[in-house]
Design an enzyme around this catalytic site. Sequence first.
Site, PDB file in Angstrom:
ATOM      1  N   SER A 153     144.471  85.211  31.933  1.00  0.00           N
ATOM      2  CA  SER A 153     145.397  85.616  31.094  1.00  0.00           C
ATOM      3  C   SER A 153     146.293  84.957  30.959  1.00  0.00           C
ATOM      4  O   SER A 153     146.163  84.150  32.136  1.00  0.00           O
ATOM      5  CB  SER A 153     145.977  87.377  30.851  1.00  0.00           C
ATOM      6  OG  SER A 153     146.931  87.127  30.578  1.00  0.00           O
ATOM      7  N   TYR A 166     148.138  93.230  36.790  1.00  0.00           N
ATOM      8  CA  TYR A 166     147.486  92.839  35.546  1.00  0.00           C
ATOM      9  C   TYR A 166     147.263  91.936  35.939  1.00  0.00           C
ATOM     10  O   TYR A 166     146.447  90.892  36.258  1.00  0.00           O
ATOM     11  CB  TYR A 166     147.409  93.508  34.241  1.00  0.00           C
ATOM     12  CG  TYR A 166     146.992  92.590  33.134  1.00  0.00           C
ATOM     13  CD1 TYR A 166     145.073  92.966  32.898  1.00  0.00           C
ATOM     14  CD2 TYR A 166     146.833  91.921  32.214  1.00  0.00           C
ATOM     15  CE1 TYR A 166     144.727  92.003  31.795  1.00  0.00           C
ATOM     16  CE2 TYR A 166     146.439  91.230  31.625  1.00  0.00           C
ATOM     17  CZ  TYR A 166     144.967  91.312  31.008  1.00  0.00           C
ATOM     18  OH  TYR A 166     144.307  90.658  30.165  1.00  0.00           O
TER      19      TYR A 166
HETATM   20  N1  LIG Z   1     142.910  90.715  23.748  1.00  0.00           N
HETATM   21  C1  LIG Z   1     144.001  90.215  24.146  1.00  0.00           C
HETATM   22  O1  LIG Z   1     145.097  90.237  23.357  1.00  0.00           O
HETATM   23  C2  LIG Z   1     143.983  89.351  25.794  1.00  0.00           C
HETATM   24  C3  LIG Z   1     144.805  88.456  25.755  1.00  0.00           C
HETATM   25  C4  LIG Z   1     143.893  87.662  27.267  1.00  0.00           C
HETATM   26  C5  LIG Z   1     143.519  88.521  28.220  1.00  0.00           C
HETATM   27  N2  LIG Z   1     142.444  89.694  27.353  1.00  0.00           N
HETATM   28  C6  LIG Z   1     141.272  89.940  28.468  1.00  0.00           C
HETATM   29  O2  LIG Z   1     140.095  89.344  27.544  1.00  0.00           O
HETATM   30  C7  LIG Z   1     138.796  90.513  28.286  1.00  0.00           C
HETATM   31  C8  LIG Z   1     139.026  91.516  27.419  1.00  0.00           C
HETATM   32  O3  LIG Z   1     139.811  92.404  26.864  1.00  0.00           O
HETATM   33  P1  LIG Z   1     139.949  92.844  25.439  1.00  0.00           P
HETATM   34  O4  LIG Z   1     140.982  92.743  24.851  1.00  0.00           O
HETATM   35  O5  LIG Z   1     138.719  92.926  24.499  1.00  0.00           O
HETATM   36  O6  LIG Z   1     139.912  94.009  25.836  1.00  0.00           O
HETATM   37  P2  LIG Z   1     139.041  95.606  25.809  1.00  0.00           P
HETATM   38  O7  LIG Z   1     139.216  95.824  24.300  1.00  0.00           O
HETATM   39  O8  LIG Z   1     140.230  96.881  26.192  1.00  0.00           O
HETATM   40  O9  LIG Z   1     137.751  95.647  26.000  1.00  0.00           O
HETATM   41  C9  LIG Z   1     137.429  95.973  27.150  1.00  0.00           C
HETATM   42  C10 LIG Z   1     136.432  96.110  27.719  1.00  0.00           C
HETATM   43  O10 LIG Z   1     135.763  96.522  29.285  1.00  0.00           O
HETATM   44  C11 LIG Z   1     135.956  97.413  28.998  1.00  0.00           C
HETATM   45  N3  LIG Z   1     135.517  98.189  30.639  1.00  0.00           N
HETATM   46  C12 LIG Z   1     137.331  98.598  31.129  1.00  0.00           C
HETATM   47  N4  LIG Z   1     136.911  98.966  32.185  1.00  0.00           N
HETATM   48  C13 LIG Z   1     135.800  99.212  32.724  1.00  0.00           C
HETATM   49  C14 LIG Z   1     135.018  99.597  33.170  1.00  0.00           C
HETATM   50  N5  LIG Z   1     135.645 100.169  34.251  1.00  0.00           N
HETATM   51  N6  LIG Z   1     133.460  99.445  33.735  1.00  0.00           N
HETATM   52  C15 LIG Z   1     132.779  98.596  32.425  1.00  0.00           C
HETATM   53  N7  LIG Z   1     133.938  98.563  31.290  1.00  0.00           N
HETATM   54  C16 LIG Z   1     135.142  98.496  31.105  1.00  0.00           C
HETATM   55  C17 LIG Z   1     135.781  98.211  28.663  1.00  0.00           C
HETATM   56  O11 LIG Z   1     135.301  99.017  28.171  1.00  0.00           O
HETATM   57  P3  LIG Z   1     135.614 100.678  27.082  1.00  0.00           P
HETATM   58  O12 LIG Z   1     135.301 100.328  25.985  1.00  0.00           O
HETATM   59  O13 LIG Z   1     134.479 102.188  28.087  1.00  0.00           O
HETATM   60  O14 LIG Z   1     136.824 100.644  27.221  1.00  0.00           O
HETATM   61  C18 LIG Z   1     135.540  97.322  26.905  1.00  0.00           C
HETATM   62  O15 LIG Z   1     134.075  97.012  26.770  1.00  0.00           O
HETATM   63  C19 LIG Z   1     139.393  91.641  29.770  1.00  0.00           C
HETATM   64  O16 LIG Z   1     139.893  91.008  30.698  1.00  0.00           O
HETATM   65  C20 LIG Z   1     141.386  91.140  28.857  1.00  0.00           C
HETATM   66  O17 LIG Z   1     141.984  90.462  30.141  1.00  0.00           O
HETATM   67  C21 LIG Z   1     142.358  89.343  26.228  1.00  0.00           C
END
Ligand SMILES: NC(=O)c1ccc[n+]([C@@H]2O[C@H](COP(=O)([O-])OP(=O)(O)OC[C@H]3O[C@@H](n4cnc5c(N)ncnc54)[C@H](OP(=O)(O)O)[C@@H]3O)[C@@H](O)[C@H]2O)c1
Length: 245
Positions: A153, A166
């Site tokens: 991130s 985070y």
């Molecule tokens: N979106 C952004 O703007 C952004 C920016 C920078 C970095 N990121 C990074 O990108 C990655 C994906 O983020 P996202 O935005 O797609 O997030 P998201 O929509 O919240 O999806 C996260 C996924 O991780 C799963 N997860 C969370 N806790 C878990 C656990 N204890 N065991 C197994 N699975 C788990 C969630 O499962 P559930 O569906 O069951 O909740 C969900 O499928 C993350 O590493 C995040 O830090 C995102």
Amino acid sequence: MLEYQPKKDLLKNKIVLVTGAGDGIGKQAALSYAALGATVILLGRTQQKLVAVYDAIIAQGQATPAIVALDLQTANDAQYQELAQLIAHEFGQLDGLLHNASLLGSLGPLEHLPIDTLETVLKVNVTAQVALTQALLPLLRKAPSASIIFTSSSVGRKGRAFWGAYAISKFATEGVMQTLADELDGSTIRSNSINPGATRTTMRASAYPAEDPQTLKTPAEIMPIYEYLMGEDSLHENGRAFNAQ
Ligand SMILES: NC(=O)c1ccc[n+]([C@@H]2O[C@H](COP(=O)([O-])OP(=O)(O)OC[C@H]3O[C@@H](n4cnc5c(N)ncnc54)[C@H](OP(=O)(O)O)[C@@H]3O)[C@@H](O)[C@H]2O)c1
């Protein structure tokens, strides 16, 4: 790399595991990898969401995926070993591992960061990915070449006020990526990280509730770097921190 266009069968006959494959960026990565020919192992904590991704892949006539319902917050060594045995039995090797699942935790001043929140976020975002990597390295070594991708991130590259647990976890993620990359130098396995940048997902919406999601890139729009790092065009990349935007 942001304009990278993979050949259609880039991941044909490759076995790729994606964590957090039920939603957001992980869901899109699973769909994109399957579309490029990979057999995808969908790991996540909500079975229903994983089944929906499974069904979408099958509906496209792509390689039958596998579902692994596992909560990374509570997963233990025995479960990681069981997963490794399952993959060994079904596929014999692993060609790619995308560490994508993460928790945001709560945002606020470090002074008031609840230590149990810090521990939970570190467990899911850091400890679990190290444990999973340890369990799967023998299978990654069996592939002719293998790629491990960590998800970072902006706040894992420069600290920012109120991003507490985070941000700390994402700095640690870069540390895991670099340490592993140095250990794997000269081997058939490479280790790199991606900072997705602001992307239209549930996690982003909970961090920025007042933001208009329509102003953000969709997960599909940030896939080029995910595809590049998973396929053979990135064989020479190791230990690098990439941006998806
Ligand atoms: N979106 C952004 O703007 C952004 C920016 C920078 C970095 N990121 C990074 O990108 C990655 C994906 O983020 P996202 O935005 O797609 O997030 P998201 O929509 O919240 O999806 C996260 C996924 O991780 C799963 N997860 C969370 N806790 C878990 C656990 N204890 N065991 C197994 N699975 C788990 C969630 O499962 P559930 O569906 O069951 O909740 C969900 O499928 C993350 O590493 C995040 O830090 C995102």
